[in-house]
Design a protein around this motif. Structure first.
Motif, PDB file in Angstrom:
ATOM      1  N   VAL A  20       0.860  -1.177   0.000  1.00 22.71           N
ATOM      2  CA  VAL A  20       0.000   0.000   0.000  1.00 22.71           C
ATOM      3  C   VAL A  20       0.903   1.236   0.000  1.00 22.71           C
ATOM      4  CG1 VAL A  20      -1.771   1.275   1.242  1.00 22.71           C
ATOM      5  CG2 VAL A  20      -1.808  -1.221   1.228  1.00 22.71           C
ATOM      6  N   THR A  21       1.090   1.840  -1.180  1.00 26.26           N
ATOM      7  CA  THR A  21       2.051   2.942  -1.296  1.00 26.26           C
ATOM      8  C   THR A  21       1.438   4.185  -1.908  1.00 26.26           C
ATOM      9  OG1 THR A  21       2.772   2.119  -3.455  1.00 26.26           O
ATOM     10  CG2 THR A  21       4.013   1.377  -1.505  1.00 26.26           C
ATOM     11  N   ALA A  22       0.114   4.288  -1.985  1.00 22.79           N
ATOM     12  CA  ALA A  22      -0.493   5.454  -2.610  1.00 22.79           C
ATOM     13  C   ALA A  22      -1.752   5.867  -1.867  1.00 22.79           C
ATOM     14  CB  ALA A  22      -0.824   5.170  -4.077  1.00 22.79           C
ATOM     15  N   PHE A  23      -1.943   7.175  -1.814  1.00 26.90           N
ATOM     16  CA  PHE A  23      -3.189   7.762  -1.355  1.00 26.90           C
ATOM     17  C   PHE A  23      -3.750   8.612  -2.485  1.00 26.90           C
ATOM     18  CE2 PHE A  23      -0.813   7.080   2.592  1.00 26.90           C
ATOM     19  CZ  PHE A  23      -1.749   6.377   3.341  1.00 26.90           C
ATOM     20  N   TYR A  24      -5.033   8.945  -2.384  1.00 30.19           N
ATOM     21  CA  TYR A  24      -5.703   9.678  -3.455  1.00 30.19           C
ATOM     22  C   TYR A  24      -6.480  10.849  -2.868  1.00 30.19           C
ATOM     23  CZ  TYR A  24      -4.568   5.691  -6.390  1.00 30.19           C
ATOM     24  OH  TYR A  24      -3.892   4.720  -7.070  1.00 30.19           O
TER      25      TYR A  24
ATOM     26  N   SER B 172       9.831   0.604   0.384  1.00 27.51           N
ATOM     27  CA  SER B 172      11.108   0.692  -0.327  1.00 27.51           C
ATOM     28  C   SER B 172      11.058   1.637  -1.513  1.00 27.51           C
ATOM     29  CB  SER B 172      11.538  -0.700  -0.799  1.00 27.51           C
ATOM     30  OG  SER B 172      10.530  -1.270  -1.634  1.00 27.51           O
ATOM     31  N   GLY B 173       9.900   1.789  -2.153  1.00 30.84           N
ATOM     32  CA  GLY B 173       9.787   2.693  -3.292  1.00 30.84           C
ATOM     33  C   GLY B 173       9.222   4.043  -2.959  1.00 30.84           C
ATOM     34  N   GLY B 174       8.951   4.308  -1.692  1.00 29.28           N
ATOM     35  CA  GLY B 174       8.387   5.577  -1.291  1.00 29.28           C
ATOM     36  C   GLY B 174       6.876   5.581  -1.338  1.00 29.28           C
ATOM     37  N   LEU B 175       6.296   6.741  -1.136  1.00 31.03           N
ATOM     38  CA  LEU B 175       4.852   6.927  -1.113  1.00 31.03           C
ATOM     39  C   LEU B 175       4.442   7.945  -2.171  1.00 31.03           C
ATOM     40  CD1 LEU B 175       4.054   7.155   2.701  1.00 31.03           C
ATOM     41  CD2 LEU B 175       3.038   5.525   1.117  1.00 31.03           C
ATOM     42  N   THR B 176       3.283   7.750  -2.768  1.00 33.18           N
ATOM     43  CA  THR B 176       2.753   8.690  -3.746  1.00 33.18           C
ATOM     44  C   THR B 176       1.350   9.110  -3.338  1.00 33.18           C
ATOM     45  OG1 THR B 176       4.015   7.688  -5.547  1.00 33.18           O
ATOM     46  CG2 THR B 176       2.155   9.068  -6.161  1.00 33.18           C
ATOM     47  N   VAL B 177       1.091  10.404  -3.441  1.00 36.83           N
ATOM     48  CA  VAL B 177      -0.253  10.938  -3.255  1.00 36.83           C
ATOM     49  C   VAL B 177      -0.722  11.436  -4.610  1.00 36.83           C
ATOM     50  CG1 VAL B 177      -1.677  12.677  -2.123  1.00 36.83           C
ATOM     51  CG2 VAL B 177       0.199  11.582  -0.865  1.00 36.83           C
ATOM     52  N   TYR B 178      -1.748  10.803  -5.155  1.00 36.94           N
ATOM     53  CA  TYR B 178      -2.299  11.197  -6.453  1.00 36.94           C
ATOM     54  C   TYR B 178      -3.438  12.188  -6.243  1.00 36.94           C
ATOM     55  CZ  TYR B 178       0.219   7.383  -8.773  1.00 36.94           C
ATOM     56  OH  TYR B 178       1.196   6.553  -9.260  1.00 36.94           O
ATOM     57  N   LEU B 179      -3.378  13.286  -6.956  1.00 30.59           N
ATOM     58  CA  LEU B 179      -4.463  14.255  -6.943  1.00 30.59           C
ATOM     59  C   LEU B 179      -5.249  14.119  -8.241  1.00 30.59           C
ATOM     60  CD1 LEU B 179      -2.491  15.421  -4.744  1.00 30.59           C
ATOM     61  CD2 LEU B 179      -3.439  17.659  -5.330  1.00 30.59           C
TER      62      LEU B 179
END
Length: 711
Positions: free
Chosen positions: A35-39, A77-84
């Motif tokens: 789980v590496t992304a939020f929206y 390990s790959g970081g986190l992404t927040v998608y807008l």
């Protein structure tokens, strides 16, 4: 038994939902490290879980989720992404990111526009218009009334209009007043004469008062507060305390805004409020008036009646064909406050009175692939820290400067490693017209590369400090209304050395002012700069050395320039006052401050320690070697210069057939000449913008191309 009120019930619900979200995060982090992304979506809800199907509504809520994720499970390990997701996100206060919001090496935190969708952060508000009904305004406006519209701003909830300030050359940047934008373009406050035209100062009082900012050496601009013009029409302007004048009051490189206190109609005189025009006022200089209701006389102009809160507008096309927006926000839109490994990617920032982004301290932060437009002040400031930068962005219609990189330590010469790379910057410096460059570098060891810069009234890049690298940039159509200006500019410090200007393409530079334009302007004793492998085509005075030392100009191509190379000895003639340490210690104090006889300066720049014993007013150690020059004038070296090295240069008075700068055809038909003068071919095809993860097409960017960019 207890009774739960409505407010209390909502608090309980929010608490339960908040606890549920935290439980979901904890379960996700403990059981599934993928789980590496939020929206986030304008249609989302901050009570949601931040998933693709249940996005948050605000960036601030996503920040909370990222922080909770990091604290509970650490960074994946790959970081986190927040998608807008696409849409408009109104901003009225700064989005602030700190160390708690960032990532680490190899695992950044990225806030990114969802692929294929436009995400707008806006500091403005859309407004609607009605036909003009204000009878008082109708009596004063010259324009056809059936073309005019009015908007009741107070009725639309807008009560803060901002203030015009006496900004300009040598004065601090102030938040711009409210502006009107239509169809994505800034509109023009009602002005006389219309855009592109000027009034002239007809005369000024003959009394001299040096306290008014005049120049006693030249006798220019020594007049306070008032001046006359030749325009009878100013008698018909009704003063409302808001009429302002913007002009180049004495020099073609120094503009400022002044407020009109009163008008003497009989004498055709303006009496201005303090502070008066920078450097005073001088006969023959140019200016225009703005915020004049009586001059709302052409499409695109507008006027704000502050007392009534009514905005009058003559739209350049039917109002229903485009959105009208006024700017409201005054603070930074985004502040990265000592964050690390944080990236903002793919957003559109627009419609603010202030500046867009401040990266303060921290490291390895990037603003990438963003559009910054319709801004009242600056684009992006990077202040301190290291390895922070701007990449693949488009900046246009910027009120002041574009990108500022300030980093590294001048005393230790530790580099900052900040960067501005692959950016397209145009139509900047549109409010304050001078010394607000597209890119500014200061400190030590920063880089500006592969940028395209054009369409501006003054300079392209200002740099100060040491060991900066300016490479692979394309610059054209700057200095459109100023003189004595450089596309790349540095000046007045012997110690700012080690700067490298290489593989840049300067073309179509024409300054209308008295002293013209220089492509690389090493002004007022600037020293220790190297120009290598640049292409100058119709670039004014191309390599201009203003009395400095130890500058190297080698392996460059000059085509049809006003002068390919210039060297003067100003320190022994008109500017000799700089060499009087007891009267004008500026240069000597800067020299003493870096301890030139001690490391690191003694090791990096050994020539600097010898400077005081060399008769420093006489330029020494300048070298022009292995250059190609076609057409125009080859050299402009003052007769007072007693030392210069000119060797192995290939000079032709005419431009030979086959030379085509835009196509990269730079060399004589007999290429054995290159070997003879030790010339190395220039990687011309690499100059300018390029396609990458942020910029899919190297030609994307500003919509209109006024010059002739390299293909």
């Amino acid at each position: 038994m207890c009774t739960v009120t409505g407010n209390s019930r909502m608090k309980v619900i929010h608490a339960v939902l908040g606890f549920a979200v935290l439980c979901w995060l904890a379960a996700a982090c403990s059981s599934d490290r993928t789980v590496t992304a939020f929206y986030v979506s304008p249609e989302g809800d901050d009570r949601h879980a931040g998933t693709a199907d249940a996005p948050f509504r605000t960036v601030e809520r996503a920040q909370q989720a990222v922080r909770a994720f990091r604290q509970d499970a650490g960074l994946p390990s790959g970081g986190l992404t927040v998608y807008l997701r696409g849409g408009v996100y109104p901003l009225r206060r700064t989005l602030r990111f700190t160390r708690e919001d960032g990532g680490k090496e190899g695992a950044p935190v990225v806030y990114r526009a969802f692929p294929g969708e436009e995400v707008h952060f806006t500091g403005g508000q859309a407004i609607h218009f009605e036909p003009l009904t204000d009878s008082e305004a109708g009596r004063r406006i010259r324009a056809p009334h059936d073309r005019l519209l009015q908007a009741d701003l107070r009725g639309q909830g807008i009560i803060d209009f901002g203030q015009q300030k006496a900004t300009g050359f040598g004065r601090p940047t102030e938040t711009a007043p409210m502006e009107l934008f239509f169809q994505g373009e800034p509109m023009t406050p009602a002005r006389y004469p219309n855009a592109g035209e000027w009034m002239r100062i007809a005369s000024v009082p003959q009394t001299c008062d040096s306290l008014c900012g005049g120049d006693e050496r030249t006798g220019r601009g020594t007049h306070c507060g008032r001046f006359a013009c030749a325009e009878d029409r100013i008698a018909g302007w009704r003063l409302n305390g808001e009429i302002w004048l913007q002009g180049y009051w004495t020099w073609d490189w120094a503009d400022s805004y002044v407020r009109v206190e009163r008008i003497d109609a009989a004498a055709r005189e303006f009496i201005t409020a303090q502070p008066h025009g920078v450097y005073g006022y001088s006969a023959g200089q140019r200016f225009y008036a703005m915020h004049v209701l009586e001059e709302l006389d052409c499409p695109g102009e507008w006027f704000l009646n502050r007392e009534k809160g009514l905005l009058y507008f003559w739209p350049p096309s039917p109002a229903e064909e485009g959105a009208a927006v006024v700017s409201l926000m005054e603070d930074w839109m985004v502040h990265l406050d000592h964050a690390e490994h944080l990236r903002l990617e793919g957003f559109i920032f627009e419609y603010t009175r202030g500046s867009v982004a401040l990266i303060e301290g921290g490291c390895h932060n990037t603003i990438g692939g963003c559009v910054i437009r319709n801004v009242g002040n600056d684009g992006i400031h990077i202040l301190g820290g290291h390895h922070n930068g701007v990449a693949g962005c488009d900046l246009h219609h910027i009120g002041d400067a574009g990108i500022s990189l300030q980093g590294g330590d001048r005393l230790t010469l530790e580099p900052g490693h900040h960067f501005a790379v692959n950016n397209h910057i145009c139509r900047y410096s549109r409010i304050n017209r001078t010394y607000r460059p597209a890119i500014q570098l200061s400190g030590s060891g920063n880089r500006a590369a592969h940028n395209r810069i054009h369409d501006a009234p003054h300079m392209a890049v200002a740099f100060s400090g040491n060991d900066h690298c300016l490479e692979y940039n394309e610059v054209y159509d700057i200095a459109q209304e100023t003189g004595d200006v450089g596309a790349f500019y540095i000046g007045r410090d012997w110690t700012e050395r080690g700067n490298l200007i290489r593989f840049n393409y300067f073309h179509h530079l024409n300054g209308p002012g008295l002293y013209g334009v220089n492509a690389v302007y090493l002004d007022d004793f600037a020293s220790g700069t190297t120009l290598y492998g640049n292409v100058f085509y119709r670039a004014g005075k191309a390599a201009f050395i203003g009395g400095g030392h130890d500058n190297i100009v080698t392996n460059n191509v000059f085509i049809d320039c006003e002068a390919s190379v210039h060297l003067d000895a100003r320190g022994v003639n008109w500017a000799s006052y700089y060499m009087k340490e007891d009267e004008n210690p500026e240069l000597f104090r800067k020299l003493e401050a870096v301890n030139p006889a001690q490391p690191p300066y003694s090791e990096r720049y050994p020539a600097l320690a010898r400077l005081p014993g060399l008769s420093p007013g006489q330029p020494k150690g300048n070298v022009f070697r292995s250059n190609l020059s076609y057409g125009g004038q080859w050299r402009d070296v003052e007769q007072d210069v007693d030392e210069v090295t000119l060797e192995d240069n290939f000079i032709l008075r005419e431009i030979p057939p086959g030379i085509d700068a835009a196509a990269g055809k730079l060399y004589p038909e007999d290429e054995s000449i290159l070997e003879h003068i030790h010339f190395q071919k220039i990687p011309f095809e690499r100059i300018g913008l390029y396609g990458d993860e942020y910029r899919k097409s190297p030609l994307a960017g500003c919509r209109a191309e006024p010059g002739q960019p390299k293909n």
